[in-house]
Scaffold this motif. Sequence first.
Motif, mmCIF file in Angstrom:
data_model
loop_
_atom_site.group_PDB
_atom_site.id
_atom_site.type_symbol
_atom_site.label_atom_id
_atom_site.label_comp_id
_atom_site.label_asym_id
_atom_site.label_seq_id
_atom_site.Cartn_x
_atom_site.Cartn_y
_atom_site.Cartn_z
ATOM 1 N N ASP A 86 0.851 -1.188 0.000
ATOM 2 C CA ASP A 86 0.000 0.000 0.000
ATOM 3 C C ASP A 86 0.890 1.244 0.000
ATOM 4 N N PRO A 87 0.709 2.158 -0.949
ATOM 5 C CA PRO A 87 1.646 3.292 -1.065
ATOM 6 C C PRO A 87 1.690 4.190 0.165
ATOM 7 N N ASP A 88 0.576 4.342 0.862
ATOM 8 C CA ASP A 88 0.592 5.173 2.062
ATOM 9 C C ASP A 88 1.361 4.492 3.193
ATOM 10 N N LEU A 89 1.230 3.179 3.283
ATOM 11 C CA LEU A 89 1.997 2.459 4.297
ATOM 12 C C LEU A 89 3.490 2.512 3.983
ATOM 13 N N ILE A 90 3.842 2.416 2.706
ATOM 14 C CA ILE A 90 5.251 2.541 2.331
ATOM 15 C C ILE A 90 5.756 3.950 2.646
ATOM 16 N N ALA A 91 4.921 4.960 2.402
ATOM 17 C CA ALA A 91 5.310 6.336 2.729
ATOM 18 C C ALA A 91 5.570 6.492 4.222
ATOM 19 N N THR A 92 4.718 5.881 5.035
ATOM 20 C CA THR A 92 4.920 5.935 6.483
ATOM 21 C C THR A 92 6.201 5.225 6.879
ATOM 22 N N ARG A 93 6.424 4.041 6.293
ATOM 23 C CA ARG A 93 7.651 3.312 6.615
ATOM 24 C C ARG A 93 8.879 4.124 6.257
ATOM 25 N N ARG A 94 8.875 4.804 5.117
ATOM 26 C CA ARG A 94 10.037 5.592 4.713
ATOM 27 C C ARG A 94 10.262 6.776 5.649
ATOM 28 N N LEU A 95 9.203 7.404 6.101
ATOM 29 C CA LEU A 95 9.354 8.482 7.080
ATOM 30 C C LEU A 95 10.055 7.982 8.344
ATOM 31 N N LEU A 96 9.588 6.842 8.836
ATOM 32 C CA LEU A 96 10.141 6.294 10.068
ATOM 33 C C LEU A 96 11.562 5.792 9.861
ATOM 34 N N GLU A 97 11.804 5.126 8.725
ATOM 35 C CA GLU A 97 13.153 4.647 8.434
ATOM 36 C C GLU A 97 14.150 5.796 8.350
ATOM 37 N N ASP A 98 13.773 6.861 7.651
ATOM 38 C CA ASP A 98 14.696 7.985 7.503
ATOM 39 C C ASP A 98 15.066 8.581 8.855
ATOM 40 N N ALA A 99 14.064 8.743 9.720
ATOM 41 C CA ALA A 99 14.330 9.305 11.043
ATOM 42 C C ALA A 99 15.167 8.350 11.885
ATOM 43 N N PHE A 100 14.872 7.060 11.805
ATOM 44 C CA PHE A 100 15.612 6.044 12.553
ATOM 45 C C PHE A 100 17.064 5.985 12.077
ATOM 46 N N GLU A 101 17.262 5.990 10.757
ATOM 47 C CA GLU A 101 18.624 5.939 10.225
ATOM 48 C C GLU A 101 19.418 7.174 10.641
ATOM 49 N N ARG A 102 18.790 8.345 10.586
ATOM 50 C CA ARG A 102 19.499 9.562 11.011
ATOM 51 C C ARG A 102 19.938 9.449 12.467
ATOM 52 N N ALA A 103 19.068 8.920 13.300
ATOM 53 C CA ALA A 103 19.396 8.780 14.722
ATOM 54 C C ALA A 103 20.555 7.810 14.923
ATOM 55 N N LEU A 104 20.544 6.717 14.180
ATOM 56 C CA LEU A 104 21.629 5.742 14.309
ATOM 57 C C LEU A 104 22.951 6.331 13.832
ATOM 58 N N ARG A 105 22.925 7.003 12.697
ATOM 59 C CA ARG A 105 24.179 7.566 12.171
ATOM 60 C C ARG A 105 24.722 8.663 13.093
ATOM 61 N N ALA A 106 23.842 9.311 13.837
ATOM 62 C CA ALA A 106 24.284 10.351 14.766
ATOM 63 C C ALA A 106 24.850 9.778 16.061
ATOM 64 N N SER A 107 24.435 8.557 16.431
ATOM 65 C CA SER A 107 24.812 8.023 17.740
ATOM 66 C C SER A 107 25.760 6.831 17.692
ATOM 67 N N VAL A 108 25.828 6.146 16.567
ATOM 68 C CA VAL A 108 26.728 5.000 16.435
ATOM 69 C C VAL A 108 28.102 5.485 16.000
ATOM 70 N N PRO A 109 29.167 5.121 16.708
ATOM 71 C CA PRO A 109 30.509 5.556 16.301
ATOM 72 C C PRO A 109 30.858 5.030 14.910
ATOM 73 N N GLN A 110 31.403 5.883 14.072
ATOM 74 C CA GLN A 110 31.880 5.456 12.748
ATOM 75 C C GLN A 110 33.359 5.112 12.874
ATOM 76 N N PRO A 111 33.714 3.843 12.744
ATOM 77 C CA PRO A 111 35.126 3.466 12.915
ATOM 78 C C PRO A 111 35.986 3.962 11.766
ATOM 79 N N PRO A 112 37.287 4.019 11.968
ATOM 80 C CA PRO A 112 38.189 4.395 10.870
ATOM 81 C C PRO A 112 38.034 3.430 9.707
ATOM 82 N N LEU A 113 38.190 3.948 8.513
ATOM 83 C CA LEU A 113 38.038 3.112 7.328
ATOM 84 C C LEU A 113 39.374 2.482 6.949
ATOM 85 N N PRO A 114 39.419 1.162 6.805
ATOM 86 C CA PRO A 114 40.636 0.504 6.334
ATOM 87 C C PRO A 114 40.756 0.638 4.822
#
Length: 351
Positions: A86-114
């Motif tokens: 359902d396109p509205d349910l997918i729209a809701t999922r994308r809203l939540l995913e985007d916010a969740f991903e932003r929160a993770l990228r802000a709080s999870v340490p990014q290790p040095p890249l080999p």
Amino acid sequence: MGRTVSPTAVRTTTTTDLRERGPLSAALIRGLTDRDASDDHVAEAEAAIARTDDIVRDDDIQLALFLLFASSYGALPQLDPAREWDPDLIATRRLLEDAFERALRASVPQPPLPEATVDAVGRALFALAEADTGPSLSRYVAKKATPEQAREFFIQRSIYTLHEADPHSWAIPRLHGRAKAALVEIQSDEYGGGRPDRVHATIFAKAMRGAGLDDTYGAYLEQAPAITLASHNMMSMFGINRRLVGAIVGHLAAFEITSSIPNRLYGDGMRRLGFGDDVTDYFDEHVEADAVHEQIAARDLAGGLAEDHPELLSDIMFGASACLTVDGWAAGHMLDAWERGESSLRTDDPR
């Protein structure tokens, strides 16, 4: 002092009983089960994101995301399969995913890249796991856990482990060449290598029954705290989104690297508590299997993918760090509760 949960005190959720944790999850339960439901969940998602101060531990948001992903897994039979796209349910999922991903990228340490080579990435992933200072749930279970706490451990883990490996399998069609071959090799073992009785989720279900628990998927969903759902939702988000294939590969690599020794300790703890082979079999299986998987996952899968696609290196390392960090938060939640003499399960009952 909080309460301790015994097997008879644990509530289960029936196939017709999904309980909301706020206006967003209430709207999504309607949207995922009723074809005539309105699309007010889109507005509720925007409102929930605006008002939360910690999306990772927000019960309403994490249950909503869990239900949206469960629709694609087919994990909960009460969710209408006709609503999956359902396109509205997918729209809701994308809203939540985007916010969740932003929160993770802000709080999870990014290790040095080999360097983007098999050897360098493999070494970096093992070093990242070695440097992890998160709480050791496995050592607590081995030496201190009570039978009630062991059952809580099974309940918490059931959210993922009763369909173990499925979140990572989303990556199979997104990979090619040696990375694809490595992932399929790992997943073949996870799914029993052609033996239905050795599928890891099936072995875990047997362990739950041996511990006196209901092995129906979602039976204890109501009692799973937001942080437990967040750990699973992170895997689902990484796996189901093609743009995050690097993150799900890094997640699996870290997951496998940190599996063998903890599972030996979990098995020791279950034997200490007097549980039988039907309970310990799951952990014993992973001691040997994951000692092999960790090498394949770190080098052939993650290292091979990075060498073939250097542009994915940052996400591979982020996914590995996210696995260690968020699973550490979930383990810390359980240990903190138990050390206070309380249950780690969600006990809020609106009825």
